[in-house]
Design an enzyme around this catalytic site. Structure first.
Site, PDB file in Angstrom:
ATOM      1  N   LEU A 170       0.902  -1.137   0.147  1.00  0.00           N
ATOM      2  CA  LEU A 170      -0.040  -0.052  -0.177  1.00  0.00           C
ATOM      3  C   LEU A 170       0.995   1.368  -0.017  1.00  0.00           C
ATOM      4  O   LEU A 170       1.746   1.302   0.904  1.00  0.00           O
ATOM      5  CB  LEU A 170      -0.825  -0.033   1.282  1.00  0.00           C
ATOM      6  N   GLY A 172       1.307   5.608  -1.519  1.00  0.00           N
ATOM      7  CA  GLY A 172       0.702   6.569  -2.213  1.00  0.00           C
ATOM      8  C   GLY A 172       0.535   7.880  -1.316  1.00  0.00           C
ATOM      9  O   GLY A 172      -0.418   8.042  -0.307  1.00  0.00           O
ATOM     10  N   GLY A 174      -0.499  10.987   0.900  1.00  0.00           N
ATOM     11  CA  GLY A 174      -1.854  11.578   1.022  1.00  0.00           C
ATOM     12  C   GLY A 174      -3.057  10.615   0.427  1.00  0.00           C
ATOM     13  O   GLY A 174      -4.256  11.185   0.458  1.00  0.00           O
ATOM     14  N   ALA A 175      -2.695   9.626   0.369  1.00  0.00           N
ATOM     15  CA  ALA A 175      -4.005   8.495  -0.150  1.00  0.00           C
ATOM     16  C   ALA A 175      -4.399   7.604   0.681  1.00  0.00           C
ATOM     17  O   ALA A 175      -4.996   6.584   0.193  1.00  0.00           O
ATOM     18  CB  ALA A 175      -3.749   8.156  -1.635  1.00  0.00           C
ATOM     19  N   GLY A 176      -3.712   7.576   1.820  1.00  0.00           N
ATOM     20  CA  GLY A 176      -3.981   6.250   2.755  1.00  0.00           C
ATOM     21  C   GLY A 176      -5.307   5.963   3.005  1.00  0.00           C
ATOM     22  O   GLY A 176      -5.926   5.042   2.932  1.00  0.00           O
ATOM     23  N   ASN A 203       7.065   2.464  11.332  1.00  0.00           N
ATOM     24  CA  ASN A 203       6.239   3.299  10.376  1.00  0.00           C
ATOM     25  C   ASN A 203       5.210   3.786  11.131  1.00  0.00           C
ATOM     26  O   ASN A 203       4.181   3.221  10.874  1.00  0.00           O
ATOM     27  CB  ASN A 203       5.941   2.362   9.112  1.00  0.00           C
ATOM     28  N   ARG A 209      -2.655   5.502  10.316  1.00  0.00           N
ATOM     29  CA  ARG A 209      -3.539   5.117   9.323  1.00  0.00           C
ATOM     30  C   ARG A 209      -4.596   3.976   9.659  1.00  0.00           C
ATOM     31  O   ARG A 209      -5.700   3.980   9.701  1.00  0.00           O
ATOM     32  CB  ARG A 209      -2.829   4.877   8.138  1.00  0.00           C
ATOM     33  N   TYR A 210      -3.798   2.544  10.146  1.00  0.00           N
ATOM     34  CA  TYR A 210      -4.492   1.575  10.141  1.00  0.00           C
ATOM     35  C   TYR A 210      -5.329   1.803  11.430  1.00  0.00           C
ATOM     36  O   TYR A 210      -6.560   1.108  11.519  1.00  0.00           O
ATOM     37  CB  TYR A 210      -3.416   0.420  10.262  1.00  0.00           C
TER      38      TYR A 210
END
Length: 226
Positions: A170, A172, A174-176, A203, A209-210
């Site tokens: 995964l 990108g 700003g695309a998370g 990370n 994000r997750y």
């Protein structure tokens, strides 16, 4: 009391060929045979993944000459009843050259980095991973987002069983959020209930994000090499 490591040493044929290093992995098993230095001597590189809480085994592996490479955090997301569709596209064979370049530039500091592997090995490994995903080999599909006709983000996915899928790669900037929505939508379309994903413990952007996407930490582990 002597520290012991039990299990089996299994060859990694594909990795040995890909990296040009005679490689193996220890499959830990308390009821397995005792692993000694002589069992490891034939291999140029031996990997082992250890639960982070298993400090006794971590100590024993270090006595065998293993060194810490990276930590790993594994998440599980229970899919919600409804998922917004961010309109991702399925990558095609024509996208492979661009995806290979992006993956090789982004994933340079993985556990396949120098000094354990050649300097370019990590990028080359993940370039091959994303190509395989587009072809449906190992991961089953790769989804992409484009801007002005150019790929700006991608996520690869694999269905594990009738209930679960796992995110492979995964990436990108700003695309998370959109990538996670796309991944959850992919899993929902297959009537799955759980989406899994792992990342390096260092990370922090991925960890945040997750968690924001509803992920719960299922396990933590360390990769060690000899």
């Amino acid at each position: 009391m002597a520290l012991m490591v039990n299990g089996t040493v299994e060859p990694l044929a594909w990795e040995s060929q890909f990296f040009g290093l005679n490689s193996a992995i220890i499959r830990l098993n308390e009821s397995g045979p005792l692993i000694t230095a002589s069992d490891l001597a034939p291999w140029a590189r031996v990997q082992v993944k250890v639960p982070a809480a298993d400090t006794a085994r971590l100590d024993a592996l270090q006595q065998l000459g293993f060194k810490l490479v990276e930590g790993e955090v594994d998440f599980a997301l229970t899919l919600p009843p409804a998922v917004d569709d961010p309109q991702a596209e399925i990558a095609t064979l024509d996208d492979i050259p661009v995806l290979r370049t992006l993956a090789s530039q982004i994933f340079t500091q993985s556990r396949f980095r120098a000094p354990w592997y050649p300097p370019e090995a990590s990028g080359r490994f993940y370039a091959q991973w994303i190509e395989n995903a587009v072809k449906g080999e190992y991961d089953h599909e790769c989804l992409v987002f484009r801007a002005d006709g150019h790929i700006r983000a991608f996520v690869s996915l694999r269905q594990l069983n009738p209930h679960e899928a796992r995110i492979g790669l995964l990436a990108g900037r700003g695309a998370g959020e959109a990538l996670m929505q796309a991944a959850m939508g992919w899993a929902k379309a297959r009537s799955l209930s759980t989406l899994r994903v792992a990342t390096q413990s260092g990370n922090t952007a991925a960890l945040k994000r997750y968690i924001q996407s509803g992920g719960n930490v299922e396990s933590t582990a360390y990769w060690l090499y000899r």
